[in-house]
Design an enzyme around this catalytic site. Structure first.
Site, PDB file in Angstrom:
ATOM      1  N   TRP A  34       0.817  -1.220   0.000  1.00 32.64           N
ATOM      2  CA  TRP A  34       0.000   0.000   0.000  1.00 32.64           C
ATOM      3  C   TRP A  34       0.843   1.259   0.000  1.00 32.64           C
ATOM      4  CZ3 TRP A  34      -5.076   1.818   0.546  1.00 32.64           C
ATOM      5  CH2 TRP A  34      -5.224   3.082   1.138  1.00 32.64           C
TER       6      TRP A  34
ATOM      7  N   ASN B 103       0.176   5.707   0.475  1.00 33.96           N
ATOM      8  CA  ASN B 103      -0.645   6.922   0.449  1.00 33.96           C
ATOM      9  C   ASN B 103       0.242   8.163   0.343  1.00 33.96           C
ATOM     10  OD1 ASN B 103      -0.852   5.767   3.369  1.00 33.96           O
ATOM     11  ND2 ASN B 103      -1.487   7.848   3.777  1.00 33.96           N
ATOM     12  N   ASP B 104       0.145   9.142   1.215  1.00 29.87           N
ATOM     13  CA  ASP B 104       0.762  10.467   0.999  1.00 29.87           C
ATOM     14  C   ASP B 104       2.226  10.451   0.544  1.00 29.87           C
ATOM     15  OD1 ASP B 104      -1.471  10.758   2.608  1.00 29.87           O
ATOM     16  OD2 ASP B 104      -0.423  11.739   4.247  1.00 29.87           O
TER      17      ASP B 104
ATOM     18  N   GLN C 103       4.055   7.364   2.360  1.00 29.21           N
ATOM     19  CA  GLN C 103       3.418   6.518   3.361  1.00 29.21           C
ATOM     20  C   GLN C 103       3.217   5.139   2.749  1.00 29.21           C
ATOM     21  OE1 GLN C 103       1.957   7.690   6.842  1.00 29.21           O
ATOM     22  NE2 GLN C 103       4.006   8.276   6.224  1.00 29.21           N
TER      23      GLN C 103
ATOM     24  N   TRP D 244      -4.131   0.180   4.205  1.00 31.75           N
ATOM     25  CA  TRP D 244      -3.402   1.023   5.141  1.00 31.75           C
ATOM     26  C   TRP D 244      -3.151   0.248   6.423  1.00 31.75           C
ATOM     27  CZ3 TRP D 244      -4.106   3.219   9.965  1.00 31.75           C
ATOM     28  CH2 TRP D 244      -3.297   4.321  10.262  1.00 31.75           C
TER      29      TRP D 244
ATOM     30  N   SER E 292       3.175  10.944   8.128  1.00 32.76           N
ATOM     31  CA  SER E 292       3.671  11.889   7.121  1.00 32.76           C
ATOM     32  C   SER E 292       4.566  12.965   7.705  1.00 32.76           C
ATOM     33  CB  SER E 292       2.498  12.542   6.393  1.00 32.76           C
ATOM     34  OG  SER E 292       2.018  11.644   5.422  1.00 32.76           O
TER      35      SER E 292
ATOM     36  N   ASP F  43       1.787  15.718  10.776  1.00 33.70           N
ATOM     37  CA  ASP F  43       2.194  16.064   9.409  1.00 33.70           C
ATOM     38  C   ASP F  43       3.033  17.342   9.347  1.00 33.70           C
ATOM     39  OD1 ASP F  43       0.603  13.873   8.940  1.00 33.70           O
ATOM     40  OD2 ASP F  43      -1.102  15.022   8.173  1.00 33.70           O
TER      41      ASP F  43
ATOM     42  N   TRP G  67      -9.719   9.072   0.292  1.00 34.24           N
ATOM     43  CA  TRP G  67      -9.913   8.228   1.471  1.00 34.24           C
ATOM     44  C   TRP G  67     -11.267   7.525   1.474  1.00 34.24           C
ATOM     45  CZ3 TRP G  67      -6.370   5.966   3.911  1.00 34.24           C
ATOM     46  CH2 TRP G  67      -5.169   6.594   4.259  1.00 34.24           C
TER      47      TRP G  67
END
Ligand code: FRU
Length: 412
Positions: free
Chosen positions: A20, A22-23, A39, A47, A80, A137, A264
């Protein structure tokens, strides 16, 4: 829409080797090479305990996977964050560590090459005030010759800190109440100096431009401690469903960022076999009465003398008044000052089928890469990004209507 096929791996976008993504985290230019972190959960298509994955590129188009940069340990997982460099010193990665009891604190790790990372002994540098749960973040930047700034997402606000030594951070101000979209928690802020205008971007987990998550921006001034704007309205960075958590580069001349191409509200359900998640193409940022985004890698297209083309991954520039492009089952329609992206036949389960934007005219730039479509109109004043899952043998690009010019660049 159910049962769409898992996509072939994009050719010019960052994807995880397996598992997986993400960001994007801490994009940085080091010794002439671009590093992008993200990520990452290598052991699952969903996730989970977050790592920082790592990819490198010499041209912002072709990316090579590097070993995982940071892993979860007994102290927690790695959320993040961003990277800066003080002169010729090591890379400094500021990130949120989430401890096993769920506390979000800001930590620092250092690296000389982007591959090997060491947690700085002063970590955590910043722990949340009593009662604050969403505190994450960190985006770190330099304010002129003066000091360092950290921008943090805190609940539905952005908090600002300053530092002279990159270790001690002092709270200066907060921004957000009464401004912009508040349909969910605020995440992954960025603060970018675009000349006379400072852009503060922040992603919102729900209530985005076509539902689900999305990224908004505020335009104003920043004096090193406080961000100020008079405009309380909502401005979306991208009017499509799939552009989230963008983050700008450290170490490049022109402001450049890239985002996560998903949402999301359905990210865990998009078709996948061994990997899931893709970052956008890097985009150059400028200001012209609004945020202007254009694909950062140069366009090397040439005129194509046909209206019937095959395209798996490539870039188009189209000019005309009223036309329709069918890109492997995804329709792009320009008519009466309106641009429509219609992925009814190709979109993921749970994703909004249609996204629209008012456009003034001129050329449309479209970047297609197996499962991604990124559209830039009005010289980049309008951006519209979407995930698509056409049949794997569907390569056809069809154009109908009034097209003056068409240029195509193929990506291999
Ligand atoms: C945004 C986000 C961040 C967090 C990270 C966790 O998509 O929720 O706020 O740091 O993803 O993976």
């Amino acid at each position: 829409m159910t049962g769409r096929p898992a996509p072939a791996r994009p050719r010019v976008h960052v994807t995880p080797g397996r598992g997986w993504l993400n960001d994007p985290n801490g994009p940085v230019l080091l010794d002439g090479r671009h590093h992008v972190f993200f990520q990452h959960q290598p052991d699952s298509l969903e996730w989970g305990p977050m790592h920082w994955g790592h990819a490198v590129s010499d041209d912002l188009l072709h990316w090579k996977a590097r070993p995982i940069a940071m892993k979860p340990d007994s102290d927690g997982v790695v959320y993040s964050g961003s990277i800066v460099q003080d002169g010729d010193g090591p890379l400094l990665a500021y990130y949120t560590r989430v401890s096993p009891d769920g506390v979000e604190a800001q930590c620092l790790a250092t690296s000389d090459d982007g591959d090997e990372w060491h947690r700085h002994h002063a970590s955590p540098l910043l722990v949340p005030p009593e009662g604050v749960t969403d505190f994450r973040d960190p985006k770190v930047l330099r304010y002129g010759d003066s000091h360092w700034v950290m921008v943090l997402a805190v609940g539905e606000e952005v908090w600002f800190y300053r530092s002279d030594d990159l270790l001690t951070w002092v709270f200066t101000s907060r921004f957000g109440r009464g401004y912009g979209a508040h349909d969910g928690v605020w995440e992954t802020p960025d603060l970018i100096d675009l000349g006379d205008t400072w852009v503060l971007s922040v992603s919102v987990i729900s209530g985005g431009p076509v539902g689900g998550s999305g990224t908004q921006y505020f335009a104003g001034t920043f004096d090193g401690d406080t961000f100020t704007t008079e405009d309380t309205g909502v401005h979306w960075v991208d009017l499509g469903p799939d552009f989230y958590a963008p983050q700008s580069w450290w170490g490049v001349e022109d402001s450049t960022w890239l985002g996560w191409m998903s949402n999301w509200s359905y990210a865990a359900r998009v078709p996948a076999d061994t990997w899931r998640g893709v970052l956008s193409l890097p985009r150059t940022l400028t200001w012209d009465e609004g945020l202007v985004q254009t694909p950062a890698p140069p366009f090397a297209g040439s005129r194509a003398g046909t209206d019937r083309l095959e395209l798996v991954a490539g870039r188009l520039r189209v000019e005309g008044d009223r036309y329709e492009l069918d890109v492997r089952g995804t329709r792009l329609v320009v008519a009466d000052g309106l641009l429509t992206l219609d992925r009814t036949a190709t979109g993921p389960e749970g994703g909004a089928p249609v996204a629209q934007a008012a456009v003034r005219g001129g050329a449309l730039e479209v970047v297609v890469d197996t499962c991604t479509v990124e559209v830039f109109a009005d010289g980049g004043r309008v951006a519209l990004s979407a995930l698509v899952y056409p049949d794997l043998d569907q390569h056809e690009l069809r154009i109908t209507g009034d097209v003056d010019t068409l240029e195509v660049e193929h990506y291999d």
